[in-house]
Write an enzyme that holds these catalytic residues in place. Sequence first.
Site, PDB file in Angstrom:
ATOM      1  N   ARG A  31      49.444 -58.866 -31.050  1.00  0.00           N
ATOM      2  CA  ARG A  31      48.533 -57.796 -31.192  1.00  0.00           C
ATOM      3  C   ARG A  31      47.476 -57.814 -32.325  1.00  0.00           C
ATOM      4  NH1 ARG A  31      48.654 -53.224 -34.068  1.00  0.00           N
ATOM      5  NH2 ARG A  31      47.600 -51.302 -33.309  1.00  0.00           N
ATOM      6  N   GLU A  46      55.966 -57.003 -37.704  1.00  0.00           N
ATOM      7  CA  GLU A  46      56.747 -58.093 -37.303  1.00  0.00           C
ATOM      8  C   GLU A  46      56.488 -59.189 -38.211  1.00  0.00           C
ATOM      9  OE1 GLU A  46      55.784 -59.420 -33.420  1.00  0.00           O
ATOM     10  OE2 GLU A  46      56.000 -57.715 -32.392  1.00  0.00           O
ATOM     11  N   TYR A  51      55.002 -64.097 -27.881  1.00  0.00           N
ATOM     12  CA  TYR A  51      55.734 -63.132 -28.515  1.00  0.00           C
ATOM     13  C   TYR A  51      55.822 -61.595 -28.261  1.00  0.00           C
ATOM     14  CZ  TYR A  51      56.443 -66.993 -31.751  1.00  0.00           C
ATOM     15  OH  TYR A  51      56.918 -68.172 -32.156  1.00  0.00           O
ATOM     16  N   GLY A  95      51.993 -53.978 -36.051  1.00  0.00           N
ATOM     17  CA  GLY A  95      52.638 -53.349 -34.701  1.00  0.00           C
ATOM     18  C   GLY A  95      51.695 -52.178 -34.264  1.00  0.00           C
ATOM     19  N   HIS A 134      41.509 -54.534 -34.709  1.00  0.00           N
ATOM     20  CA  HIS A 134      42.563 -55.644 -34.370  1.00  0.00           C
ATOM     21  C   HIS A 134      41.710 -56.892 -34.208  1.00  0.00           C
ATOM     22  CE1 HIS A 134      45.084 -52.661 -31.839  1.00  0.00           C
ATOM     23  NE2 HIS A 134      44.783 -52.285 -33.240  1.00  0.00           N
TER      24      HIS A 134
END
Length: 685
Positions: free
Chosen positions: A537, A562, A572, A556, A470
């Site tokens: 995310r 997305e 969001y 996701g 991430h």
Amino acid sequence: MTPRTLRRRFVSSAAVLATALALTSAPPTATAAPTDYQAETATISQGVVESNHAGYTGTGFVNYDNLVGSYVEWTVTAPAGPADVTLRFANGTTATRPLDWTVNGVSGAVGITYPGTGAWTTWATKTVRLQLAAGSNKIRARATTADGGPNADKLTVNPVSDDTTPPTPPSNLVVSNIKSNAATFSWSAASDNVAVTRYEINRGGNVLKVVDGNTLTATVDTLTANTAYDISVGAFDAAGNASQQSNVVAFTTPPSNDTQPPTAPGNLRSTAVTSNSVSLAWNASTDDSGSIAGYDVYQGTTKVASTGSLTTTVTGLTPNTSYTFTVKARDPNNNVSPASNALTVRTSTTGTGGIPAYDRDIAKVDLGWSVAFLPDGSALVTERDRFEVVRVTATGQKTTLGKVPGAVTTTGEGGLLGIAISPNFETDHWVYFYHTASGDNRVVRMKYENGVLGTTSSPVLTGLSKNRYHNGGRIAFGPDGKLYASVGDAQNTGNAQNNGSLNGKILRMNADGTPPSDNPFFSSGGNARYVWSRGHRNPQGIAWDSRGQLWASEFGDSSQDELNLIQKGGNYGWPACEGTIGDCSGYIAPKRTWSTSQAGPSGLEIVNDWIYIAGVTGQQLWVTQINSAGTGVGTPQAVFSGRWGRLRSVTKTPDGGLWVTSTNNDKNGGSPNTLDNVIVRLKFG
């Protein structure tokens, strides 16, 4: 007390209906100043006052016991009628914690949900509409599940008016004393069943001036010389009800005595090229009058466009042909600036969007994470785990230019990631990188001159939290000349909703790393000054369409990937909402979702309003077209499924094609000693 449980709850349809009825009924407008009531001073049943999580107001907050029936009850004073009641809360778990609200023992709102905020230090608000009696009221928020309620900081009570009758329109609007920068307006009073409290003088939907309800004449001194205006006046009452507009007065301000032309537009550049069009952008001119009336775009000596913006697309061109463009600015007095720099652009032979076909292999690399093309048509490619920058020509010749100093791996998704070429590269020679460092993720820039990459880097923005996964990592200059960066939440979901964190965001900055003053949260100070959108995310792909709209692809968690159309200041939803799953009320919905097993969307590119997304997990390239309104996309099509494995980036080329890179064996730090991934060229039509 028992510990908070970490599990996801799904709201029942009955609770959703109750929430909708409580939150979305047609609202009267607030008329009294809101009053705050701290939770720690309220009556508490089966809960405790604590102060171990930062960010609360007052002296503490209430931690509900984890059981059905625990509650906090406030005694509030208000006039009779409806009130907007707002709870400031935190929920550091993924459990949605519903509350029932009562007023003086009577049910007011049932099953109102309070989703996870990502961390106990991340505070949010949610409002219900309750009916209060005149004088003292006891408002109780009672937990309805074994998880208890969220941490409660304070209650804000805002009485609202039942008055829904708007004033009549003001009448007989006239204009007088018209000058180059000012005019005086007068009108006849509007009437209202209670009272008119203010008037707004409007040009279209833009408010030029506001006066109180007793004032029927006003001078606006912010007008522009030699400019046509259509002005009207609207009335408002204390409940915020707006009248219809008055009659419209139309006039043109006279020219001023200004004879000074604007400065020349700067940095004329091409932002997209097709076989029959060239998209242009430039930096704004300045003028002593304080405004620019417009820009004229010239193809050679022929004017081909006039616009008030800083971008345009010239169409109807011939494939594989060179064209030279300049831009001039006009001020309101029609003083014309010198021409911008001349820009020569060659249209491509193809590249009109649509479904691409394979053309040829370009080169083998290790993990080519991002690609950026130089003005000479060659590209710079970042090697994620080798930390190297490689120059690759259109024929596949490779030259390793050097390493980005300080770049390190996370034995996961970190390393040398995004790359962007300065819009002013021909004069400043800056190349920008997003990379993982020893203590953070950061954006830096390095000089690339005469075919040589510098050995030192200059920080542009530091302090982006890193993690094994991430990390986000894409950077690109937008049509506005600003640098955008997609930043993951660094596996801390609370970062995404916390404007004090740079993570879980799309950031926007000037080329030198300073925050632009027109960013949506600039006035908040600190890290919030850089935030363009939040609630992400792990976004990785960013690109702009022909309207200048920003699109972003986002990984996701376990359900939905997305594709988002990014709005300035937009939220969001992560972590409360993943795609369209979870507590998504009040957040901006994605324009398209995929199962996380199908996409894993990383790099994103747009050619003539066709979107191309490199799928890592799905090992395929997704293609979809933006609709004619620019508000959504068609059904995505998957191409090259499984052909090259995990696809990481997709980049339009100066000659009208696409370069796609793969990054196989990349999950745990890769294999930097093996050049087993590809760069391939795709073609159109």
